[in-house]
Design an enzyme around this catalytic site. Structure first.
Site, mmCIF file in Angstrom:
data_model
loop_
_atom_site.group_PDB
_atom_site.id
_atom_site.type_symbol
_atom_site.label_atom_id
_atom_site.label_comp_id
_atom_site.label_asym_id
_atom_site.label_seq_id
_atom_site.Cartn_x
_atom_site.Cartn_y
_atom_site.Cartn_z
ATOM 1 N N TYR A 110 -25.997 -2.094 -5.944
ATOM 2 C CA TYR A 110 -26.800 -1.986 -7.160
ATOM 3 C C TYR A 110 -26.663 -3.258 -8.013
ATOM 4 C CZ TYR A 110 -28.790 0.051 -11.373
ATOM 5 O OH TYR A 110 -29.577 0.311 -12.470
ATOM 6 N N LYS A 121 0.861 -1.180 0.000
ATOM 7 C CA LYS A 121 0.000 0.000 0.000
ATOM 8 C C LYS A 121 0.900 1.235 0.000
ATOM 9 C CE LYS A 121 -4.514 0.827 0.331
ATOM 10 N NZ LYS A 121 -5.650 0.068 -0.161
#
Ligand code: NAD
Length: 353
Positions: free
Chosen positions: A185, A79
């Protein structure tokens, strides 16, 4: 001081990047590269202190190691964080310079998007390095990760249902869906088609409207979602929604959703077990987006949605294995997942030496 922080979890490398001329202060953490190149997004955040930035980059890179290992990827965990205000301090020069630091690592670290860094920013980074993935809109890009994440959550939810209700089908099950954003969704499409009864909520009325118009689901106020009598509670908004206050209100047998860091503390993992509930560990069930990007890596011959989605479906099997082992070892599922990831890494490490 830094070594003290790196030592307990066995971090391999932390790179401090600085260039005053462009205002760059960044940290790249490589937690593990045993399984492959350390991969993980770059975050730009206005940290209160350098210590806070270091703690964050270490924590996030370690999380990526576990996530990639459980997703079955030949990637390690890394990261990066850039210290600064993403709205006012981000410039093309700063991003290009950051890219140079990434490039110096020669592919040992692969960067991508995270909070404060979008596709346009990655295009700047790409001027200086090819070790960057997930630039939506670019040729060969895997695009929006949400459909892949939703596909993984759906498969993982079926496995959790199998463990809890002895049937994989979600038909007729009542599912309380917290958050109706991108992942939800696409998830709704699978759930509604399968005949699940979904009750959703969102703090954004536009998201509520969209879900009601497209899927005709029932809606409750955001805070009421915890009290809905349901079979599956699905956290798909922000982190820590399963905490000491909310857990006693959650009435489902299963907790399975797309959000990151769903449990506020490890204690919730134990409490879930004491209550006889089944929890699909967040970083296992929501690994679809990462798997999708993996197939964008030129090392795998270019992006193929079919291959990526076939791999994502395997999240179902992994969730099943974690939950079965959690039952037989009487250990919270999150800890079992951590152990399984560590075992895979150790196995590879032994083959290497
Ligand atoms: P999103 O921003 O599109 O959707 C999140 C939704 O949650 C938003 O509509 C927001 O209004 C709503 N929300 C925020 N607080 C809420 C609350 N208290 N109650 C109800 N609704 C609330 O994000 P997303 O991409 O759908 O991601 C959802 C979660 O999944 C996040 O935790 C994200 O980190 C995680 N995740 C996403 C992906 C991905 O591919 N998008 C991959 C892995 C993990």
């Amino acid at each position: 001081m830094v070594f003290k922080q790196m030592q307990p979890s066995g971090f391999e490398q932390v790179v401090f990047c600085q260039d005053e001329r462009v205002g760059l202060k960044a940290l790249i953490s490589i937690h593990s590269s045993v399984l492959g190149p350390a991969t993980g997004g770059c975050r730009m955040w206005n940290y209160a202190s350098e210590e806070e930035a270091l703690t964050d980059v270490l924590r996030l890179s370690e999380g990526m190691t576990y996530k990639a290992a459980m997703a079955g990827l030949n990637w390690g965990g890394g990261k990066a964080v850039i210290i600064g205000d993403a709205k006012t301090q981000k410039t093309p020069a700063l991003l290009k310079r950051f890219g140079e630091y990434v490039d110096r690592l020669g592919g040992h670290y692969i960067t991508a998007k995270d909070v404060g860094i979008g596709a346009d920013d990655l295009r700047q980074v790409k001027h200086s390095t090819r070790h960057v993935l997930g630039i939506e809109g670019e040729a060969g890009s895997s695009g929006d990760p949400s459909p892949a994440t939703a596909w993984g959550v759906y498969n993982g939810m079926q496995s959790a249902a199998q463990v809890a209700f002895q049937a994989r089908s979600l038909k007729g099950l009542k599912i309380a869906l917290q958050g109706l954003g991108s992942v939800s969704y696409y998830l709704l499409d699978y759930l509604v088609k399968e005949g699940a009864q979904v009750i959703g909520c969102d703090i954004d009325p536009a998201m509520v409207d969209r879900a009601v118009k497209k899927f005709g689901i029932e809606i409750v106020q955001p805070d009421q979602i915890y009290d809905v009598k349901c079979d599956i509670f699905s956290p798909s908004a922000l982190g820590s929604s399963v905490n000491a206050k909310t857990l006693p209100r959650i009435q489902s047998k299963v907790i399975a959703g797309g959000a990151n860091n769903q449990l506020a503390t490890p204690e919730e993992g134990y409490e879930i077990m004491r209550r006889g509930m089944v929890y699909a560990p967040d970083y296992v069930i929501n690994g679809g987006g990462l798997i999708n990007i993996y197939y964008e890596d030129p090392a795998r011959g270019g992006y193929s949605r079919a291959r990526a989605f076939e791999h994502v479906a395997r999240i179902g099997q992994t969730v099943f294995e974690v939950l079965e082992r959690s039952k037989s070892e009487n250990t919270p599922a999150q800890l079992v997942a951590d152990r399984m990831a560590q075992e895979r890494i150790e196995k590879k490490r032994k083959n290497l030496v």
